[in-house]
Design a protein around this motif. Structure first.
Motif, PDB file in Angstrom:
ATOM      1  N   UNK A  17      29.299 -37.459 -19.293  1.00  0.00           N
ATOM      2  CA  UNK A  17      29.229 -37.885 -20.700  1.00  0.00           C
ATOM      3  C   UNK A  17      29.966 -39.208 -20.834  1.00  0.00           C
ATOM      4  N   UNK A  18      29.212 -40.278 -20.957  1.00  0.00           N
ATOM      5  CA  UNK A  18      29.801 -41.625 -20.943  1.00  0.00           C
ATOM      6  C   UNK A  18      29.487 -42.316 -22.258  1.00  0.00           C
ATOM      7  N   UNK A  19      30.490 -42.940 -22.856  1.00  0.00           N
ATOM      8  CA  UNK A  19      30.185 -43.751 -24.044  1.00  0.00           C
ATOM      9  C   UNK A  19      31.128 -44.943 -24.118  1.00  0.00           C
TER      10      UNK A  19
ATOM     11  N   UNK B 134      43.051 -43.615 -24.779  1.00  0.00           N
ATOM     12  CA  UNK B 134      43.530 -42.730 -23.708  1.00  0.00           C
ATOM     13  C   UNK B 134      43.449 -41.271 -24.167  1.00  0.00           C
ATOM     14  N   UNK B 135      43.815 -41.049 -25.404  1.00  0.00           N
ATOM     15  CA  UNK B 135      43.853 -39.677 -25.910  1.00  0.00           C
ATOM     16  C   UNK B 135      42.444 -39.128 -26.130  1.00  0.00           C
ATOM     17  N   UNK B 136      41.582 -39.965 -26.707  1.00  0.00           N
ATOM     18  CA  UNK B 136      40.211 -39.521 -27.001  1.00  0.00           C
ATOM     19  C   UNK B 136      39.442 -39.202 -25.724  1.00  0.00           C
ATOM     20  N   UNK B 137      39.444 -40.133 -24.764  1.00  0.00           N
ATOM     21  CA  UNK B 137      38.688 -39.881 -23.530  1.00  0.00           C
ATOM     22  C   UNK B 137      39.396 -38.846 -22.649  1.00  0.00           C
TER      23      UNK B 137
ATOM     24  N   UNK C 226      38.219 -35.672 -24.150  1.00  0.00           N
ATOM     25  CA  UNK C 226      36.819 -35.432 -23.762  1.00  0.00           C
ATOM     26  C   UNK C 226      36.741 -34.935 -22.316  1.00  0.00           C
ATOM     27  N   UNK C 227      37.601 -35.490 -21.465  1.00  0.00           N
ATOM     28  CA  UNK C 227      37.587 -35.054 -20.062  1.00  0.00           C
ATOM     29  C   UNK C 227      38.031 -33.590 -19.937  1.00  0.00           C
TER      30      UNK C 227
ATOM     31  N   UNK D   6      33.928 -36.889 -18.280  1.00  0.00           N
ATOM     32  CA  UNK D   6      33.988 -38.027 -19.209  1.00  0.00           C
ATOM     33  C   UNK D   6      33.969 -39.374 -18.501  1.00  0.00           C
ATOM     34  N   UNK D   7      33.356 -40.365 -19.150  1.00  0.00           N
ATOM     35  CA  UNK D   7      33.412 -41.748 -18.701  1.00  0.00           C
ATOM     36  C   UNK D   7      33.533 -42.672 -19.898  1.00  0.00           C
ATOM     37  N   UNK D   8      34.323 -43.730 -19.732  1.00  0.00           N
ATOM     38  CA  UNK D   8      34.554 -44.704 -20.811  1.00  0.00           C
ATOM     39  C   UNK D   8      33.912 -46.029 -20.446  1.00  0.00           C
TER      40      UNK D   8
END
Ligand SMILES: Cc1cc2nc3c(=O)[nH]c(=O)nc-3n(C[C@H](O)[C@H](O)[C@H](O)COP(=O)(O)O)c2cc1C
Length: 444
Positions: free
Chosen positions: A95-97, A110-113, A116-117, A124-126
């Motif tokens: 799931x990358x955004x 940092x907190x959001x991704x 998500x991870x 997760x991917x940023x």
């Protein structure tokens, strides 16, 4: 033959500028979670490595009459929230955004991704972007966009801080031991104490280290500064090169810069944007593409070229005449690389305004293929074998049909050739892509 990296890009109704006008397109795609669930689950059934949601933090400015016929980014879910919900209805797919380094704070990212991870158990991917859309600046207490060089300097420091925050806790810091009464080991908690040009961030992050150590870092800039940032930090790069020779040059250029950052070329997966129109025969595929091209309104075409040229006013130019060279800007605060690509195309082919927008309407400058499943698979295989890329980010013209066609016709062919998995054998996005798990910078 080695396996290719494969992502699915889901711009609301489709990648084509006329996507929503297609009678089979999901007309409220940008605002419909059930639709997005269906798309992500289709990508998972086809065994993609990841799905990708692009983003910009604002609507676009421009000719509103034209934009009312081209609603991309005008009705668009916030993608980290969207993917967090999607994590609950998928099991394997990455799931990358996108999140902008110009208009977020590193602690939030940092907190959001990181969250998500955890929610997705390591998927997760940023996508690190500096934001091309200048209009976004007005939503963040600014009168204008940061200039390109500053944006990239800020991006570099931003990524460093985010990675440092993800390392706040060592992997085994949380003991959760009722017998000793110790929830965590204070020796395994680290403050970042970052004090730089753009950010002052003490840390630590109030979140355990993400399952992947760091969520996968993607990057989509292709300007000089963009390539440098990619070489230093990116593990996945999205590129938009329409010709194989340009893709090969870009591949060699970015990978060639990695050595000075102590990185090996295999630590970065170059994914070419690819717009696919596929059908059992080439004639049917061409007919499908011609149909969606016939839905482009000339105002939208004009607006599309204007955006690619960094906001140039083309309103007085005839559609079927060439674009006078002096009307093409030499600089863009939005995206220097996209402007350079269009300048090169105009110089090379002397296209009329109409021909230019027809060329860009489906792929926005990325590679495009219209053909049979075999032709599509041949092209993909050739690009990977000839080091134009390590994989692709597939962009259907309209959804769901354009993407379903790819899954039903091209994926089995890629699987037959051993270029794609038939089952997920790995758990995290890093493992799907064969990327190493980063060590914690603070751990002994
Ligand atoms: C597949 C793909 C996805 C992209 N996603 C975004 C995005 O979500 N947001 C954004 O601002 N730019 C995105 N870009 C990048 C822009 O096209 C542009 O290159 C970028 O903003 C940086 O400009 P630069 O290349 O001139 O440095 C994407 C590019 C590609 C090829």
């Amino acid at each position: 033959m080695k396996r290719i990296a494969l992502g699915a890009h889901f711009p609301s109704m489709g990648q084509h500028v006329a996507a929503w006008m297609h009678p089979d397109a999901q007309i409220d795609g940008g605002h419909n979670f059930r639709w997005f669930t269906r798309m992500a689950q289709a990508a998972e059934r086809a065994r993609f490595d990841f799905v990708f949601m692009a983003d910009t933090v604002g609507t676009r400015d421009g000719d509103m009459r034209a934009l009312s016929r081209w609603p991309q980014y005008m009705a668009h879910f916030e993608p980290i929230s969207l993917l967090s919900a999607t994590a609950a209805v998928t099991e394997h797919v990455g799931l990358v955004c996108t999140a902008s380094t110009s208009y977020y704070e590193p602690y939030n990212v940092a907190r959001l991704f990181g969250t998500l991870d955890h929610i997705s158990e390591g998927r997760a991917g940023w996508n690190v972007v500096t934001t091309a859309n200048a209009a976004a600046s007005h939503n963040f207490s600014r009168d204008d966009h940061y200039d390109v060089a500053d944006r990239y300097k800020r991006a570099r420091e931003f990524v460093e801080v985010v990675k440092g925050l993800w390392d706040s806790w060592e992997d085994d810091a949380f003991l959760r031991d009722r017998a000793t009464g110790s929830y965590f080991d204070p020796a395994k908690l680290h403050r970042l104490d970052h004090d730089g040009r753009f950010f002052k961030v003490r840390g630590p992050l109030n979140l355990a280290r993400p399952p992947q150590g760091h969520p996968v870092i993607a990057q989509a800039g292709a300007s000089e500064d963009g390539m440098e940032l990619a070489a230093e930090t990116a593990e996945v790069v999205f590129q938009s090169k329409s010709r194989m020779q340009d893709a090969q040059a870009f591949y060699a250029e970015v990978k060639g810069r990695m050595g000075k950052y102590g990185r090996a070329p295999g630590e970065l997966k170059m994914c070419a944007g690819l717009n696919v129109t596929v059908a059992p025969t080439e004639a049917e595929a061409r007919e499908k593409f011609a149909y969606i091209q016939s839905l482009i309104h000339p105002d939208v075409g004009r607006e599309l070229v204007s955006v690619e040229l960094g906001g140039a006013d083309l309103s007085d130019l005839p559609l079927d005449g060439p674009i006078p060279w002096e009307r093409i800007p030499t600089e863009s605060v939005m995206s220097p690389s996209r402007l350079a690509a269009m300048r090169a195309l105009v110089a090379r082919e002397n296209l009329s305004l109409r021909q230019l927008y027809e060329r860009y309407a489906g792929s926005r400058g990325s590679a495009q293929i219209i053909g049979t499943p075999t032709q599509v698979a041949d092209m993909m295989q050739e690009w990977v074998e000839r080091e134009a890329c390590d994989g692709f980010i597939i962009q259907g013209s309209y959804f769901p049909g354009g993407f379903d066609d790819f899954c039903q016709m091209v994926v089995p062919e890629l699987q037959r050739r051993g270029l794609m998995r038939t089952e997920y054998e790995t758990r995290t996005l890093r493992d799907h892509l064969g990327l190493p798990r980063p060590r914690n910078r603070f751990a002994a």
